[in-house]
Scaffold this motif. Sequence first.
Motif, PDB file in Angstrom:
ATOM      1  N   VAL A  88       0.863  -1.189   0.000  1.00 51.96           N
ATOM      2  CA  VAL A  88       0.000   0.000   0.000  1.00 51.96           C
ATOM      3  C   VAL A  88       0.889   1.225   0.000  1.00 51.96           C
ATOM      4  CG1 VAL A  88      -1.664   1.289   1.390  1.00 51.96           C
ATOM      5  CG2 VAL A  88      -1.893  -1.188   1.116  1.00 51.96           C
ATOM      6  N   LEU A 104       1.922   5.189   0.574  1.00 48.71           N
ATOM      7  CA  LEU A 104       1.712   6.419   1.329  1.00 48.71           C
ATOM      8  C   LEU A 104       1.424   7.538   0.333  1.00 48.71           C
ATOM      9  CD1 LEU A 104       2.026   8.049   4.013  1.00 48.71           C
ATOM     10  CD2 LEU A 104       4.409   8.369   3.359  1.00 48.71           C
ATOM     11  N   LEU A 105       0.321   8.239   0.573  1.00 51.69           N
ATOM     12  CA  LEU A 105      -0.065   9.309  -0.354  1.00 51.69           C
ATOM     13  C   LEU A 105       0.462  10.658   0.116  1.00 51.69           C
ATOM     14  CD1 LEU A 105      -1.717  10.274  -2.780  1.00 51.69           C
ATOM     15  CD2 LEU A 105      -3.737  10.315  -1.315  1.00 51.69           C
ATOM     16  N   PHE A 152      11.074  11.697  -3.790  1.00 46.13           N
ATOM     17  CA  PHE A 152       9.689  11.950  -3.408  1.00 46.13           C
ATOM     18  C   PHE A 152       9.536  13.040  -2.363  1.00 46.13           C
ATOM     19  CE2 PHE A 152      10.897   8.401  -0.547  1.00 46.13           C
ATOM     20  CZ  PHE A 152      10.589   8.979   0.681  1.00 46.13           C
ATOM     21  N   TYR A 187      13.698  17.220   2.579  1.00 45.19           N
ATOM     22  CA  TYR A 187      13.549  17.467   4.009  1.00 45.19           C
ATOM     23  C   TYR A 187      14.656  18.403   4.492  1.00 45.19           C
ATOM     24  CZ  TYR A 187      10.285  13.664   3.394  1.00 45.19           C
ATOM     25  OH  TYR A 187       9.235  12.897   2.952  1.00 45.19           O
ATOM     26  N   PHE A 203      14.395   2.350  -0.320  1.00 42.20           N
ATOM     27  CA  PHE A 203      14.144   3.719   0.145  1.00 42.20           C
ATOM     28  C   PHE A 203      15.480   4.332   0.541  1.00 42.20           C
ATOM     29  CE2 PHE A 203      13.076   5.811   4.444  1.00 42.20           C
ATOM     30  CZ  PHE A 203      13.129   7.084   3.917  1.00 42.20           C
ATOM     31  N   ARG A 237       9.960  22.314   1.216  1.00 44.46           N
ATOM     32  CA  ARG A 237      10.878  23.059   2.063  1.00 44.46           C
ATOM     33  C   ARG A 237      10.228  24.326   2.626  1.00 44.46           C
ATOM     34  NH1 ARG A 237      12.593  20.907   4.481  1.00 44.46           N
ATOM     35  NH2 ARG A 237      14.141  22.368   5.186  1.00 44.46           N
ATOM     36  N   THR A 297      -4.713  10.661  -5.788  1.00 49.11           N
ATOM     37  CA  THR A 297      -3.363  10.082  -5.807  1.00 49.11           C
ATOM     38  C   THR A 297      -2.414  10.832  -6.738  1.00 49.11           C
ATOM     39  OG1 THR A 297      -3.672   8.507  -7.600  1.00 49.11           O
ATOM     40  CG2 THR A 297      -4.373   7.808  -5.419  1.00 49.11           C
ATOM     41  N   ARG A 331       2.545  18.507  -0.037  1.00 48.31           N
ATOM     42  CA  ARG A 331       3.138  17.669   1.009  1.00 48.31           C
ATOM     43  C   ARG A 331       3.835  16.484   0.355  1.00 48.31           C
ATOM     44  NH1 ARG A 331       3.039  21.007   5.237  1.00 48.31           N
ATOM     45  NH2 ARG A 331       0.953  21.823   5.625  1.00 48.31           N
ATOM     46  N   PRO A 332       4.895  16.004   0.975  1.00 51.49           N
ATOM     47  CA  PRO A 332       5.511  14.796   0.450  1.00 51.49           C
ATOM     48  C   PRO A 332       4.582  13.594   0.697  1.00 51.49           C
ATOM     49  CG  PRO A 332       6.746  15.681   2.356  1.00 51.49           C
ATOM     50  CD  PRO A 332       5.524  16.515   2.180  1.00 51.49           C
ATOM     51  N   PRO A 333       4.704  12.535  -0.025  1.00 47.40           N
ATOM     52  CA  PRO A 333       5.635  12.329  -1.130  1.00 47.40           C
ATOM     53  C   PRO A 333       5.112  12.899  -2.448  1.00 47.40           C
ATOM     54  CG  PRO A 333       4.424  10.307  -0.715  1.00 47.40           C
ATOM     55  CD  PRO A 333       3.966  11.282   0.332  1.00 47.40           C
ATOM     56  N   PRO A 388       3.132   8.667  -4.709  1.00 43.31           N
ATOM     57  CA  PRO A 388       2.959   7.742  -3.586  1.00 43.31           C
ATOM     58  C   PRO A 388       4.100   6.728  -3.462  1.00 43.31           C
ATOM     59  CG  PRO A 388       0.889   8.078  -4.728  1.00 43.31           C
ATOM     60  CD  PRO A 388       1.925   8.741  -5.564  1.00 43.31           C
ATOM     61  N   VAL A 389       4.429   6.412  -2.234  1.00 44.48           N
ATOM     62  CA  VAL A 389       5.566   5.538  -1.921  1.00 44.48           C
ATOM     63  C   VAL A 389       5.068   4.348  -1.115  1.00 44.48           C
ATOM     64  CG1 VAL A 389       7.760   5.396  -0.701  1.00 44.48           C
ATOM     65  CG2 VAL A 389       7.121   7.520  -1.822  1.00 44.48           C
ATOM     66  N   SER A 390       5.478   3.171  -1.490  1.00 46.47           N
ATOM     67  CA  SER A 390       4.984   1.998  -0.762  1.00 46.47           C
ATOM     68  C   SER A 390       5.482   2.023   0.680  1.00 46.47           C
ATOM     69  CB  SER A 390       5.430   0.703  -1.448  1.00 46.47           C
ATOM     70  OG  SER A 390       6.804   0.511  -1.230  1.00 46.47           O
ATOM     71  N   ILE A 391       4.599   1.625   1.564  1.00 54.85           N
ATOM     72  CA  ILE A 391       4.947   1.606   2.985  1.00 54.85           C
ATOM     73  C   ILE A 391       6.044   0.570   3.227  1.00 54.85           C
ATOM     74  CG2 ILE A 391       4.006   1.180   5.295  1.00 54.85           C
ATOM     75  CD1 ILE A 391       1.315   2.243   4.220  1.00 54.85           C
ATOM     76  N   LEU A 435       9.434   2.103   2.825  1.00 53.08           N
ATOM     77  CA  LEU A 435       9.768   2.999   3.931  1.00 53.08           C
ATOM     78  C   LEU A 435      10.223   2.220   5.155  1.00 53.08           C
ATOM     79  CD1 LEU A 435       6.844   5.536   3.498  1.00 53.08           C
ATOM     80  CD2 LEU A 435       9.254   5.926   2.974  1.00 53.08           C
TER      81      LEU A 435
END
Lengths: 421, 996, 94, 186
Positions: free
Chosen positions: A332, A334-335, B247, B250, B277, B429, B552, B583-585, B588-591, B594
């Motif tokens: 899944v 993260l958006l 993505f 920081y 990641f 930023r 998305t 806002r990031p990302p 979308p980035v897979s959990i 991360l």
Amino acid sequence: MTRYSAWNVFKNGITGQKGWDRVWRDPQPKDNYEIVIVGAGLHGLATAFYLAKNHGIRNIAVVEKGWLGGGNAGRNTTIVRSNYMMPGNRFFYEHSLKLWENLSHELNFNVMFSQRAHISLLHSPAARDATARRYNTMRLTDTGAELWDLETLKREVPHLNYDNARFPIIGAAVQRRAGSARHDAVAWGYARGADQYGVDIIQNCEVTGVRRENGRVTAVETTRGDIGAAKVGFAVAGNTSRLWRMAGLGKLPIETHKLQAFVSEPLKPLLDQVVVFGVGGAHFYISQSDKGGMVFGGDLDWYKSYAQRGNLPIVQDVAEAATSILPCLGRVRLLRHWSGVMDMSMDGSPFICKTPVDNLYLNAGWNYGGFKATPASGWYFADLIANDRPDPIIENFDVGRFARGVNIDERGAGPDPKLHG
Amino acid sequence: MSARRLPSGGRIDRSQVIRFTWDDRAMSGHPGDSLASALMANGEQVLGRSFKYHRPRGVMSAGVEESGAMVTVGEGARQDPNVKAPMQELFNGLTATGQNAWPNVRFDFGEVNDMLGRFLVAGFYYKTFMGIPPFEWGKGTGAWMWYEKFIRKAAGMGSASREADPDHYEHGHDFCDLLVVGSGPAGMSSALAAAEAGLDVMLIEQDWELGGSFLSQTGSESKNRCADMVASLNNAGVRIMLRTTAFGLYDYGVAGLLERVTDHLQNPDRYQPRQRFWNIRAKQTILASGALERHIAFGNNDRPGVMNAAAGRAYVNRYGVLPGERVVVATNNDSAYKCAIDLACAGADVTLLDARSTLPGELAEQAGEAGVSLRTNTVPLKAKGRSSVNGLELAVVSGSGWRARGAESCDAVLVSGGWSPVVHLMSHRGVKPKWDSENACFLAPSRHETIQMAGSAAGYWRAADCELSGIAAGSVAASALGKKAKTLVLPPIGGWDLAIKPVYEIRVPGKKLKCLVDPQHDVTAEDIRLAHREGFVSVEHLKRYTTLGMATDGGKMGNVIGLALMAEALGREIPEVGTTTFRPPYTPVSIGALRGRSVDKHFRPLRRTPMHDWNLSHGATMTMAGLWHRPWYFARLSETISEAYVRETETTRKTVGLCDVTSLGKIAVQGPDATEFLNRIYTNPFAKLPIGKARYGIMLRDDGFVMDDGTTWRLSETEYFMTTTTAHAGKVMVWLEELLQTRWQDLKVHVTSVSEQWAGCAVAGPESRKVLAACVEDASVMDNEAFPFMGVIETKLQGGIPCRIARISFSGELAYETYVPSDYAAAMMDLLWPKAEQSGGCLYGLEALGAMRIEKGHVTGAELDGRVTIEDAGLGKMASPKKSFIGSALRSRPDMTREDRPKLVGIFPKDRSQTFNAGAILCSVDQVSGLGEGWITGVTHSPAKGHWIGIGFISGGHQAWAEKTAIAADPVRKGDVEVEIVSPHMYDPSGEKMYG
Amino acid sequence: MIRIKCPFCGERDHSEFTYGGDASIVYPALDAPAEEWHEAVFMRENIRGMQTETWHHVNGCRMWLIVQRDTMTHEIRSVRPAHEGLASVLEDDQ
Amino acid sequence: MVDRISALDGHYQSGRFGTDGDTDVGLQLIRDLQLQQVAAWPDTIKKAADAAAKAAGADEAPAPGKAISGERGAILRSEPLKWWLVGVDSMQIDSGQGAVLDLSHSRTQIRITGPKSTTLLNRLLPLDLRDTNFREGAVASSAMHHVGVTLWHSASGYELFIPRGFALSIWEILFESALQFGVEVV
């Protein structure tokens, strides 16, 4: 004002959506009000609403530096629960939950409070016993609370990590009446409700000074001119200390910290409850919004900050926790992740109290817990301002409790704000 | 749309065929294809269904902004929902399916929502579903929760698998002088300039090929230019990462990257992670992230066959797919002309509508030469057709607005409404994008010295200007890091021949249109106006009320149009309305990525004692204690846990028991001021502790509540060995360091954690002395007189194992704690255990340890929960009245010295055959409700007493309850039990056994 | 990620450190009255802007540091050892 | 004297593992670590440094972030007032000048070698290990998978010191990460 109802939704569908009024007016500030609330967040708006509704006071302004509901109202993970056990907290949060249960009707605005159950996972007999104390206290004070064994939990939430968890799950503590709500709707609903009573909600109006004469506040100075007030209430979580200094009042037992929140891409229903766990130094909570996004979060960023930007270590921590209890979340995505600033107090508990200035009142220090507290916070703050004395329920929600040695710290973490997340 | 594969051209390899399935139908494509291009080449039109109205959707873009072709890739545990088809590389065996539709995306019953669209406007759900319709009768949440079930099922897009994700992921850390995001003309040239100036450069590209906009251009010139630059980058030692998205940006130049390692492979090496990641720490950053083309809100502008003009160009030139045979290109700026020309050259019949009143001379000429028919002052009004476009109604300029005029028959509509530079990472930023009205776009001014924008991300529209701006940025980065680099004069931003004409929405009087602003969330132009009427005018309210930009694609497709429409409704300019913060990302980035490898057993590292394997091979069942595994009990044969711990307790009290106590925190306190230091942190005096003696001590926090307890052994004049509880070992260590380094800098004391250095075993029970005496090299050291209670010796176990032993007792028996260097732990156990066995002894675990300490009334973390004073714990006499110590000032605050505070007590069931639970609330008999009078923290069966006993707290302590019965209320488990409140010292209160 | 220039270890991720708290607090003597301790333990300036704070390099050299950091931008102005003796030792090492 | 049993014993298997092709990483458990910690006071640091250098048989004690190898062992500057003597089995110092502590059993030492050793370490360690920054003789402490570790770039490769109780857990994750490079466990 057009009432919100299925009938009017239907009627407006036929007639091109022309029959809806503004949800709140955009009034010019008057010179004077009976009460000025600083901060049109959830608590400020709820306070104005209950001042009008419960105490019949209509000459009220809520001043807001940005847009209403723009602080933590819009940056939280929308969990509503009352599983507190310490004196004061227990009855306060229970009162809040009761107000939540009828809030959509009370406001005639669907805040989508869904009592989908709040499930705290348990990982060891010691943790189960410590939690049992809390849930027993809830039961003895007439709040539903349950301890589930593993079989029950597996039946209710079948896809948790029962097979490979580093900290095996042995059961759960459950509050069925808890759940989640649509955070923005709560702000808008209270704003609409207060507005209907004649409360002026004044946005884009930043307080730049607090004028005091003879031990009383006479006016707040704003970017839209001075606004006189017979009584003033502060409800500006995250920025309390700054406003406090403007009022010439020195220090508070508060530090401002930031907390990140996370939402995934929208998915078909995957999780029906709010699930929470804390073990191995991790802390994590997750639910699924009505739109389908998994909404979750974890710890503070661990350092004091007023910046509304998070950093990656917590993103990583939260992702670890997420997949460790819901292994299917690996794929899944993260958006979005974002962060809000909050008042972390020295004991993780809030302040709704009088101040050294006679007609100035403080509502602050909500730590993580401000969202669920919204209705009761507004209710008791309104009561405090209207009657100039705290209800017995909130008698220890004052700044003086530290000097008295009163401990209502639900975690027992000690006087370090970052530990109260 | 009747897209088709062209016989030649593009960057695909027609000599090889890739087979994949779409909705269970076999299809084929070629290496170099995206899933979107392959589906188009196979003639697929409807690839998705929209979020709310379930409108049919096709491919709308060729990139991350895709809002139509959202599909599910893979199946079973590897099901991956909401994949943007243009971003998915095609591979052999790929399976993709449509989502958010039933039975399928081509025929979807959900489409009924589209007909109800007039009711399902922005925010309608806030106005109903509260109670019983039509007037919302009722109370509580029941009605809402009934409706909610259906709403939840309808919402969401794809379905995630409920099975555990079988793939693995990992993290990566790296450092560089310069991070360049994007490999188009600007990115490549900046990387090159910086590398040639001597910087260590990383170049990040989300695509699977370098080149950016080069990739969708025709002609050998740009192809060669791109290839040359790639070669130069390699020569210059630039570190290139493909299939990698930056993505988020920081603090301190840290970028978060997602590298998709195996998502494009049929049979990946099983040792390769699926994704990685990266945390990149860059001294300088250049964002050459390009620009995204906007669409225009006109009627049915989301129909399959309507897509971005630049996407159309990419499909023709990169993928060799012609989007349609009869194509209308609609634009308000110069950029779409190239698209029209390339399509016409590829064989399409192309009409170009330009909203502007004049044509860009040279481009128009080229277009005319290519056979494109051109119209000025003309815009699209409404797409015709449902599952595909079969025509387009047009509108022309009329005063300051538009009026309907005519129609075109066509099978594809390619739209360019202008360009939005990708300023997202700069926005991360905290830089607020600013509206540039000349170029009709938001730009993010470079505010940070270390972060620069370059190329079209900075608002340069010409490739040559992009390259220049890249070189300039690369040079600035090099200079900033002390390298020699030339300074360049930058061309002005923009660079179109003819100015853009801002066009956001096409409306004509008297015609109802469904104009999508944010197609992914089905936000229409009317929704924006409704939000305005209702007062949701702040951009943030607009976003939240309509959900504009929250899908998305993160608003890449529709945000600017939404803001423009709100500005129009307010009668203001776009800059006055502002924009929301990205806002990031970025995408979308897979959990999974991360979290990296920190999952399942690696969620947290497991901490093992040096006797871990020894314990297991001797029958231990383990339990958790923080990150540790500790022996819980040692069951014999078919014993249950209760049988085992009761036996272990009995045996230990009768003969001897051995217990692994390694997990206790151990701290070496060394230095001439060590004694003074201990005297300040413990409540009891340490000034006169003799060498060779141990003392039990309690530490308070600054606020006067108990922090931790443990024994501290004096080894020499200047050295102590401190033990802490398992739970607080780390915290105490940090606390001592803080005190020494911040508050008491004059003290010459070093603290070092030796928790890992020493392995500990408790030897408890009447036979303990005998067992130890048989194991030490010199048995005489164990003599009662030589080694009294609280004595400490340093000696050797047989085999020359160095060890230190203290005669201390948590069990209440004659007992010792024996520590050896960790690598000798198993050897120690191999010595002790046979001797203990000979004495009829046992191994015991945490459960028996708990039983004995409860009998004895010793406190642990369950009692010392951070809210307990030293008096509450019954240890008030440990607080020296003669000295000050940490916490001594604040422990005397009024509420902490109240007489009626809950105090430590023992608890017996009134009916001795009954049991009760820890976590029960102690109440008075006449009021089993409310917050109660106390609570129970520990419960055990006491073999010594022959019944169940407990430990806990109750108001006023046991004296106040001497003759009274209390109730242990445990409604969440077993209900009420009548109990007696007794002294917490339930076993051997005078300590005869310990001293014996 | 905040990058903290540890005087001993060099520039490192803030995740190696733990945030301590307000370094402007002067803790009173152990025998000072409760009021002074109350002020030190519970009351905070809570500065928005440049503040002086402590960090502990817990997964590094285990030094307690005094850091001047902007709580709004996270920009760090200075880092030095909390212990003055350590400060002089590290200066000598340079 | 009985043999020392390391944290990896019973779980450590030598051989070649992982992806086919090159073997780009070597992992080796270094047994029987001898590790003495010498701590000084701010005003005795020079004397303690000399004593440490003498004990290791080196000319001088190293500056922050550095290690120096002597005849009897290596000295690593581990903390502002502390050195680690690796390979030295004991040493003495006057308590007025400093304090010595035997930490030989507190850490598990793993040597990481091979062309991909830096890449492997950077999958887990947030340290700048580029040649420009972390050459032979460099020492740094950081965190790996939530655990504080110390890394020394010795003449033989990278020497990783892991708290003993966490050593097996870190070993597992290091080994799993190394499989993609082809790994030889020595």
